[in-house]
Design an enzyme around this catalytic site. Structure first.
Site, PDB file in Angstrom:
ATOM      1  CG  ASP A  33       0.336   6.467   2.966  1.00  0.00           C
ATOM      2  OD1 ASP A  33       0.915   5.566   2.351  1.00  0.00           O
ATOM      3  OD2 ASP A  33      -0.358   6.267   3.971  1.00  0.00           O
ATOM      4  CG  ASP A  34       1.704   3.978  -0.585  1.00  0.00           C
ATOM      5  OD1 ASP A  34       2.193   3.650   0.508  1.00  0.00           O
ATOM      6  OD2 ASP A  34       0.835   3.302  -1.174  1.00  0.00           O
ATOM      7  CB  CYS A  69       1.198   2.380   6.031  1.00  0.00           C
ATOM      8  SG  CYS A  69       0.807   2.669   4.310  1.00  0.00           S
ATOM      9  CG  ASP A 308       3.934   6.050   4.545  1.00  0.00           C
ATOM     10  OD1 ASP A 308       4.155   5.980   3.316  1.00  0.00           O
ATOM     11  OD2 ASP A 308       2.848   5.691   5.054  1.00  0.00           O
TER      12      ASP A 308
END
Ligand code: NAG
Ligand code: NAG
Ligand code: NAG
Ligand code: NAG
Ligand code: NAG
Ligand code: NAG
Ligand code: NAG
Length: 500
Positions: A33-34, A69, A308
């Site tokens: 994530d990120d 997200c 993501d």
């Protein structure tokens, strides 16, 4: 005689195909994530680089169609652009994990539903969608196990490292802040490994699909104790656009003040801690590999690694965020290894978050459904020749700015520009056409429309890779018209028309 020949032929034809019933490959998808790829996001991951990049294919032009997200994760799951899956932002009102629209529609046609249908055992461990499992009005609570998964451990809500709850096969399991019992990246690794062992023992004849989805390196950026100081004193890359105040950008970016020492320190601390959290993800990758090796599954397993969306740390004076149509936000890591995938090779074709669902389905031997907007990149990874005219040279980036009713921004009241805050407002809403044609004369550009504020940004990335100069004012009107026409086409595309 003829029958024998036919059988021989059949045998010959079917042998190299790893998808024949008895030996269908397993699939592991690791989603972070990120995690950026342009600001050194893969650097702290020595094991991942060795096991994935050196032993597989690296996609040098991997992007998301939206740098946020929940909408992007919904695109990973469905293979659809935002306008075809309807998850606009990170809230229930914006259809993030919502009962009515997401759960009763798009969630029933994710890659998991197709791959399970094809006979795979499936397990998901980690962060799902930001609003999953809360028991708030409109989300169905933690008892909801999304269709397509045999084994399920979904994080309730958004990214955490400690003090969180998960739905473990529909039952709420609470975690506190003891590293050995609770550190979430490690828990995801442990349950993923259990899944591999359990599945190979209980269902030895079935192939499996495993997804390990870490909140890391997303905020609150909490490294495991052994990595808490590993990167102390380092700082984010001082790219040409770092702490660069741009007067020619849309409102929310133009409004940012030059960062003072305190903000620079806050931004650099994020950088150090993000790398610390990624060390645990790297350990997860190593441990999943060991489990596949121990169970004799490694040689017959595809492993895909991605994030993501990206992130920025100080670029354009934004201390730490995504949400903008700039390269650090929309470029992502995309790594694939497995049977028939060559080692240590790079692919330059544009691959997207919306291509992951069709690609996973193709790896399982299935035919990606026509309703998916993306395309499988499995053949490209295997080295299958794709004529340049057959593969995309552009795509849509679509973002819906978030805001609260009180002030139309995520933080209310709007803090002064020199204070650290999340940077987003409802009018930070845009659509862009990102074009990347390759070749010496090929176009490399992004053209964006901020419809709410009637503002436009246009960059020639060949000459200006850090997006310092918005050339919309000096661009040829005919050229802009063409970009606009193509953008209007992609904004409305559906399934097959998105692949043209
Ligand atoms: C994960 O498993 C390891 C090894 O079994 C154990 O030492 C560790 O405490 C576990 N961590 C979590 C968060 O479950
Ligand atoms: C693996 O099987 C054990 C024993 O049945 C069970 O306790 C555990 O929860 C299973 N792990 C997962 C991830 O399903
Ligand atoms: C930020 O400031 C603190 C306190 O002065 C210091 O300990 C820390 O090393 C600084 N962080 C970075 C990344 O410079
Ligand atoms: C798999 O395990 C064997 C035996 O333990 C070891 O020799 C080999 O290096 C391992 N392979 C990988 C890719 O880790
Ligand atoms: C991978 O390829 C690069 C050049 O593209 C080469 O320098 C490197 O040694 C290769 N690594 C391995 C492990 O083969
Ligand atoms: C998300 O989108 C919905 C639908 O457009 C909107 O009502 C809601 O206010 C948005 N949420 C935020 C936080 O902007
Ligand atoms: C964008 O919205 C914010 C919050 O409502 C407002 O303060 C700002 O003036 C708007 N910007 C433009 C260019 O309209």
């Amino acid at each position: 005689m003829r029958l024998q020949l036919l059988l021989l032929l059949f045998h010959f034809v079917s042998l190299p195909d790893a998808t024949s019933a008895s030996s269908r490959p397993n699939i592991v998808f690791i989603l972070t994530d990120d995690q950026d790829v342009t600001l050194g996001g893969l650097e702290p991951m020595a094991k991942t680089k060795k096991l994935m990049t050196e032993q597989g294919v690296f996609f040098s032009n991997a992007f998301v169609s939206t740098p946020i997200c929940c909408p992007s994760r919904s695109s990973y799951l469905t293979g659809n652009y935002i306008h075809n899956h309807g998850a606009l932002n990170n809230s229930i009102a914006g259809n993030c994990a919502a009962t009515d629209d997401w759960q009763s529609g798009p969630e029933k046609r994710t890659y998991a539903t197709y791959i399970k249908e094809a006979g795979y055992r499936t397990g998901y461990f980690g962060k799902y969608l930001n609003q999953y499992g809360f028991n708030k009005t409109g989300d169905n609570g933690p008892g909801h196990i999304p269709p397509g998964w045999d084994d399920w451990m979904g994080l309730i809500g958004n990214s955490k490292y400690y003090d969180y709850s998960v739905s473990f096969n529909g039952v709420v399991e609470k975690h506190g802040n003891d590293y050995h019992a609770d550190y979430f990246t490690d828990l995801i690794a442990n349950r993923s490994i259990e899944f591999i062992h359990n599945t190979t023992k209980l269902h030895p004849d079935d192939p499996f699909l495993l997804v390990a989805a870490t909140p890391a390196p997303h905020g609150p950026f909490t490294p495991a104790p052994q990595y808490a100081d590993t990167y102390a004193g380092m700082h984010s890359p001082r790219t040409p656009n770092w702490n660069h105040h741009s007067k020619d950008k849309h409102w929310v970016v133009k409004e940012q003040a030059i960062m003072d020492d305190q903000r620079i320190n806050a931004s650099d601390t994020i950088f150090c801690n993000r790398w610390g959290t990624l060390r645990s993800v790297d350990d997860l990758v190593g441990r999943v590999f060991d489990a596949l090796n121990q169970t004799g599954k490694l040689e017959n397993t595809y492993i895909l690694y991605s994030s993501d969306h990206g992130f920025q740390m100080g670029q354009f004076c934004i201390p730490g965020d995504k949400r903008e149509p700039y390269e650090h936000d929309i470029r992502i890591p995309m790594l694939l290894r497995g049977p028939g995938i060559p080692a240590n090779e790079t692919r330059h074709e544009i691959v997207l978050n919306i291509d992951v669902a069709p690609s996973l389905i193709a790896m399982s031997g299935g035919e990606p459904p026509a309703s998916m907007d993306g395309r499988s990149f499995f053949e490209i990874a295997r080295g299958g020749k794709v004529e340049p005219s057959e593969w995309r040279t552009d795509f849509l980036v679509d973002y819906h700015g978030e805001g609260k009713p009180q002030c139309e921004c995520v933080t209310c009241p709007i803090p002064p520009p020199d204070k650290f805050h999340e940077i987003d407002c409802s009018n930070n809403t845009y659509v862009c056409l990102r074009t990347l044609e390759g070749g010496a004369d090929g176009r490399d550009s992004i053209y964006c429309e901020f419809t709410d504020t009637n503002f436009y940004e246009y960059y020639n990335l060949k000459k200006d890779p850090w997006q310092l100069t918005n050339i919309i004012g000096s661009a040829d009107a005919g050229e802009v018209d063409k970009l606009k026409t193509r953008l209007d086409y992609l904004r409305k595309c559906q399934g097959e028309s998105c692949r043209k």
